[in-house]
Enzyme design. Structure first.
Site, PDB file in Angstrom:
ATOM      1  CD  GLN A 130      -0.935  -8.719   1.072  1.00 38.52           C
ATOM      2  OE1 GLN A 130      -0.390  -7.632   0.922  1.00 38.52           O
ATOM      3  NE2 GLN A 130      -1.755  -8.948   2.069  1.00 38.52           N
ATOM      4  CG  ASP A 184      -2.294  -5.520  -1.664  1.00 34.19           C
ATOM      5  OD1 ASP A 184      -3.257  -5.872  -0.979  1.00 34.19           O
ATOM      6  OD2 ASP A 184      -1.182  -5.252  -1.189  1.00 34.19           O
ATOM      7  CG  HIS A 223      -5.919  -1.137   2.459  1.00 28.99           C
ATOM      8  ND1 HIS A 223      -4.591  -0.971   2.170  1.00 28.99           N
ATOM      9  CD2 HIS A 223      -6.236  -0.147   3.336  1.00 28.99           C
ATOM     10  CE1 HIS A 223      -4.120   0.070   2.844  1.00 28.99           C
ATOM     11  NE2 HIS A 223      -5.104   0.577   3.560  1.00 28.99           N
ATOM     12  CB  CYS A 251      -1.009   0.004   1.148  1.00 31.27           C
ATOM     13  SG  CYS A 251      -0.555  -0.904   2.605  1.00 31.27           S
ATOM     14  CE  LYS A 275     -11.171  -7.450   9.782  1.00 33.78           C
ATOM     15  NZ  LYS A 275     -10.019  -8.367   9.756  1.00 33.78           N
ATOM     16  CG  HIS A 281      -4.440   0.110  -2.193  1.00 35.90           C
ATOM     17  ND1 HIS A 281      -3.384  -0.667  -2.650  1.00 35.90           N
ATOM     18  CD2 HIS A 281      -4.468  -0.057  -0.841  1.00 35.90           C
ATOM     19  CE1 HIS A 281      -2.804  -1.254  -1.617  1.00 35.90           C
ATOM     20  NE2 HIS A 281      -3.441  -0.905  -0.519  1.00 35.90           N
ATOM     21  NE  ARG A 287       2.604  -9.031   5.291  1.00 41.42           N
ATOM     22  CZ  ARG A 287       1.281  -8.915   5.228  1.00 41.42           C
ATOM     23  NH1 ARG A 287       0.522  -9.669   5.991  1.00 41.42           N
ATOM     24  NH2 ARG A 287       0.728  -8.055   4.390  1.00 41.42           N
TER      25      ARG A 287
END
Length: 574
Positions: free
Chosen positions: A318, A320, A448, A271, A402, A322, A300
């Site tokens: 991911q 991802d 997100h 992000c 969320k 946005h 991670r």
């Protein structure tokens, strides 16, 4: 018998297991025994190394204690008295030290067994229902590899024997579908000690399936108004200081590296990079909404004990996205992202999908009015899609509410895939603005969205959902042609080339083995189509078709087979 929720039943069963262990191994030291999503566990420190036969004896003792209907008796005490009660139990004493001064210190007594515990518990051991001990594994105290290794005994409990039997049957099926086992059998992926734990090596067949998933994902995103981004794998420390990751997430980030006298970190998130693209120029309300997506690989640190095949790794991609928009358009954007997420999940064969809505916690950033608008937008989107959601009051992150989508696989297990997460934090931290109709600068809304979650984990879910028998569109090898003898090899190659020109992934088994052995090998690899070319088929220009879904279909012209397979491809979830 009173009705108790499963969590209470299972936590109570953990206490009964500890009581049974205490009877069998009086010198054992105890840590904790919580309920889990599918059962419970308890951690023990003892000289005796527990094996499967020991679990049978512990379970036998547990059933005796359950039959005795022993009450769970709660009482509170002072810290000094608690220390006396826990004398010799060093792990329990450390847990006692975690309790804040002034907070109540409670114990539960179950017959002769006494445990430091907040509860709650069932009324008596007789309320537990049916139990089964499943396995034993090593576990570090507090999950820290520097601490002693304890023995963790896993079990499960249900209100009735019928529910337990149903669960155990599902577990048997799950063991057959284990993606780690199938990943090796089907040669899809692997790991190497030389590369490092939690870092996936994609083998050719697995890489092909991943390519198909990624290609479909990209095509659908372009069709639905998204633009794709590519961002670096590392970023300067300033980026992570601004985002807050160095303050709140440093333990999960890999160590910094110095380049040109500046510190860089391998990215744990995508992000901040997307935000930097947004900040590359002044934006107008006319440009919004922006829907940006990336298949971004992140890294991670996960403790070695938490790693689990593809489900928990240290390097993963991911999917991802946005969405950056004006407050006025947020409701429509949320409804659209939820619709899109549901459609993609369904296209992979998941039709039982349930949303979970998490709302504002006690400590949160952003004005309450924005939170209410965001929560209302999420709730309306769920209703608009014709779904009902469970609400977790106060369960949202500090930076926004969320929706999580959870899918059920072929054997009824629930997996979380999609997360649609509001964020009031990063737009503030990075001072994101746009110029509104009034010529003034305003703060955009930011959402997100990870649709599949991560490609690695989603791939593992797919393997287990289909038990390795992928639908035609995802199968790395869609058909295999088996010549009965050397005399039909040329015809088999001719058919293969024609099918490849038509866009299908086809191989020929040219080995000298008998036809039966070739068929068994193809079935073991779970191929959608097995095609046999014998003397009769070669002479007539046909091919004998065996479908994994429909069984023996007999001989048919090649054109008819190609038409049939094309129609099947059009329905992705078959």
């Amino acid at each position: 018998m009173a009705n108790f929720d499963l969590s209470t039943i299972r936590h109570s069963a953990a206490h009964v297991m500890a009581a049974a262990v205490k009877q069998l191994y009086p010198d054992a030291k105890f840590d904790i025994g919580p309920a889990t999503e599918n059962g419970f566990y308890y951690d023990f420190d003892m000289e005796h190394h527990l094996v499967a036969e020991d679990l049978k004896e512990i379970e036998k003792r547990m059933k005796k204690l359950i039959a005795q209907k022993i009450p769970f008796e709660r009482f509170e005490t002072s810290r000094d008295e608690a220390e006396k009660l826990l004398q010799g139990q060093n792990y329990k004493l450390e847990r006692l030290a975690d309790i804040e001064e002034g907070a109540p210190i409670s114990f539960y007594r179950t017959g002769e067994y006494l445990d430091l515990c907040r509860g709650p518990h069932v009324d008596t051991t007789g309320d537990i229902g049916a139990v089964k001990l499943l396995s034993v594994a090593g576990s570090y105290f507090r999950g820290d590899e520097k601490n002693p290794m304890l023995q963790r005994v896993y079990g499960t409990a249900f209100a009735t024997r019928e529910e337990l039997d149903s669960y155990l049957k599902m577990m048997e099926e799950a063991a057959k579908r284990d993606h780690r086992k199938l990943g090796t059998e089907l040669d899809l992926f692997g790991f190497s000690d030389n590369v490092g734990p939690g870092l996936v090596l994609w083998h050719p067949k697995g890489a092909l399936i991943r390519h198909l998933i990624e290609s479909y994902w990209k095509e659908e995103h372009y069709k639905n108004g998204y633009q794709l981004l590519y961002t670096p794998h590392i970023g300067q420390s300033l980026l992570w200081e601004t985002s807050g990751h160095l303050d709140f997430y440093r333990e999960s980030m890999y160590s910094s590296m110095e380049i040109d006298e500046r510190n860089y970190y391998v990215k744990p998130m995508n992000c901040p990079f997307h935000i930097e693209v947004y900040r590359s120029k002044l934006r107008s309300y006319r440009e919004l909404p922006l829907r940006w997506a990336e298949l971004g690989t992140v890294y991670r640190y996960e403790k070695s004990g938490a790693l689990h095949g593809l489900m928990r790794v240290r390097g993963f991609t991911q999917d991802d996205s946005h969405i950056i928009c004006t407050p006025e358009s947020i409701e429509d954007e949320i409804a659209e992202v939820l619709r899109f997420s549901l459609a993609i999940n369904r296209s992979f064969g998941f039709t039982d999908i349930k949303p979970y809505l998490s709302t504002r916690p006690a400590k949160a950033v952003g004005e309450p009015e924005r939170w209410e608008k965001a929560i209302d937008s999420l709730r309306k989107a769920v209703v608009k899609c014709g779904l009902e959601c469970e609400v977790d009051e106060g369960g949202g992150a500090f930076y926004g509410p969320k929706i999580d989508l959870k899918i059920k696989d072929a054997i009824g297990r629930e997996w979380q895939t999609t997360t649609i997460q509001f964020d009031f934090n990063l737009p503030e931290r990075f001072d994101m603005t746009y110029v509104g109709k009034d010529g003034q600068r305003h703060r955009p809304y930011m959402v997100h969205r990870a649709l599949l979650g991560s490609l690695e984990r989603f791939f593992g879910i797919l393997v287990e959902h289909y038990a390795g028998a992928f639908p035609l569109w995802l199968a790395p090898e869609q058909a295999r042609i088996l010549p009965v003898s050397e005399a039909q090899l040329g015809k088999a190659m001719e058919y293969r080339d024609a099918m490849r020109r038509a866009g299908f992934r086809v191989e020929v088994d040219a080995e000298s083995a008998g036809l039966g052995a070739k068929i068994r090998a193809a079935r073991n690899e779970r191929l959608p189509y097995i095609l046999v070319v014998g003397e009769r088929e070669a002479a007539s220009g046909g091919i004998a078709v065996r479908s994994r879904r429909e069984g023996e279909l007999g001989a048919m012209p090649l054109d008819s087979l190609l038409k049939k397979m094309s129609e099947e491809l059009a329905n992705k979830t078959i």
